[in-house]
Design a protein around this motif. Structure first.
Motif, PDB file in Angstrom:
ATOM      1  N   TRP A   3       2.886   0.848  -0.745  1.00  0.00           N
ATOM      2  CA  TRP A   3       4.012   1.532  -0.109  1.00  0.00           C
ATOM      3  C   TRP A   3       3.626   1.934   1.304  1.00  0.00           C
ATOM      4  N   PRO A   4       4.566   1.859   2.262  1.00  0.00           N
ATOM      5  CA  PRO A   4       4.288   2.392   3.607  1.00  0.00           C
ATOM      6  C   PRO A   4       4.010   3.881   3.527  1.00  0.00           C
ATOM      7  N   ASN A  11       4.988  12.578   0.986  1.00  0.00           N
ATOM      8  CA  ASN A  11       5.702  12.672   2.258  1.00  0.00           C
ATOM      9  C   ASN A  11       7.205  12.798   2.038  1.00  0.00           C
ATOM     10  N   LEU A  12       7.717  12.166   0.989  1.00  0.00           N
ATOM     11  CA  LEU A  12       9.135  12.337   0.654  1.00  0.00           C
ATOM     12  C   LEU A  12       9.413  13.792   0.268  1.00  0.00           C
ATOM     13  N   GLN A  57      -2.184   9.352  -2.875  1.00  0.00           N
ATOM     14  CA  GLN A  57      -1.382   9.022  -1.705  1.00  0.00           C
ATOM     15  C   GLN A  57      -1.581  10.044  -0.581  1.00  0.00           C
ATOM     16  N   SER A  58      -2.826  10.472  -0.425  1.00  0.00           N
ATOM     17  CA  SER A  58      -3.134  11.368   0.689  1.00  0.00           C
ATOM     18  C   SER A  58      -3.125  10.572   1.990  1.00  0.00           C
TER      19      SER A  58
END
Length: 230
Positions: A3-4, A11-12, A57-58
């Motif tokens: 994922w970008p 972040n979402l 996802q850090s």
């Protein structure tokens, strides 16, 4: 497919925090709605950190956005408190002593907002210069290292934000914005005082962050000077 970074789950959640903060401050004239939205955004702060660790996802982008959201939210709340002191004086035929107290209260709010922003800015600068993995890992002072332990960091930030929200809410009750049904009882006042003590501790930690950053930056300069003379 990876994922970008912009679409990482933490972040979402961070975008949601920003949205809640904007809506909260837009409705600052409604104390109950403001406190509810602000508190929801603060609780999401813990959620995005948990999601980052759970999903691996850090990201530097997420960490910076999270810190900036915290700084702007806290500063905005302090500015709201400052504006209330100004409006209270404007709404009454206050004497010189009341104007002086209001002026000191506004100056204190502005100082606390500036201290919060500057301490974190210096900490980030120190982490960058010393090439630490994050601003939380750049700790030359014992108090700063202790503060950045996850459980302590969470507790101090939680109680500090609770103090500001309770202070905002208490001011609304005194101004009659919530009607006559809302009163601060003994239990609530005890929580308020306890959270206030933690908030004072956090300001001491902010000063320690600045001292910590100055120490690390000075050591870095001294090391570079020594390397240059070899």
């Amino acid at each position: 497919m990876a994922w970008p970074v912009l679409l990482y789950v933490p972040n979402l959640i961070g975008y949601g925090r920003i949205g809640l903060a904007l809506v909260a401050f837009w409705n600052a004239q409604d104390p109950k709605l403001f406190v509810t939205l602000y508190a929801a955004g603060f609780l999401l702060d813990a959620a995005d950190g948990y999601a980052a660790r759970l999903l691996k996802q850090s990201s530097e982008f997420g960490a910076m956005m999270d810190m900036l959201t915290d700084r702007f939210s806290t500063s905005g709340l302090l500015l709201l408190l400052a504006r209330r002191h100004v409006s209270q004086v404007s709404a009454t035929s206050a004497g010189a002593s009341s104007c002086l107290r209001a002026g000191l209260a506004v100056a204190l709010c502005l100082f606390l907002a500036l201290l919060d922003a500057v301490s974190h800015f210096w900490q980030v600068c120190a982490a960058s210069v010393t090439q630490a993995s994050s601003h939380k890992a750049a700790g030359a002072k014992r108090l700063v290292r202790l503060y950045y332990r996850r459980s302590i960091l969470t507790a101090v930030c939680l109680f500090s934000e609770m103090f500001l929200l309770l202070h905002f809410f208490w001011g609304a009750t005194q101004a009659g914005s919530l009607g006559s049904d809302y009163r601060f009882g003994l239990a609530m006042k005890t929580v308020y005082v306890g959270c206030g003590a933690v908030y004072v501790l956090k300001q001491c930690i902010s000063l320690a962050q600045i001292s910590n950053a100055v120490t690390l930056l000075s050591q870095s300069v001294r090391t570079k000077e020594e390397d240059a003379t070899r």
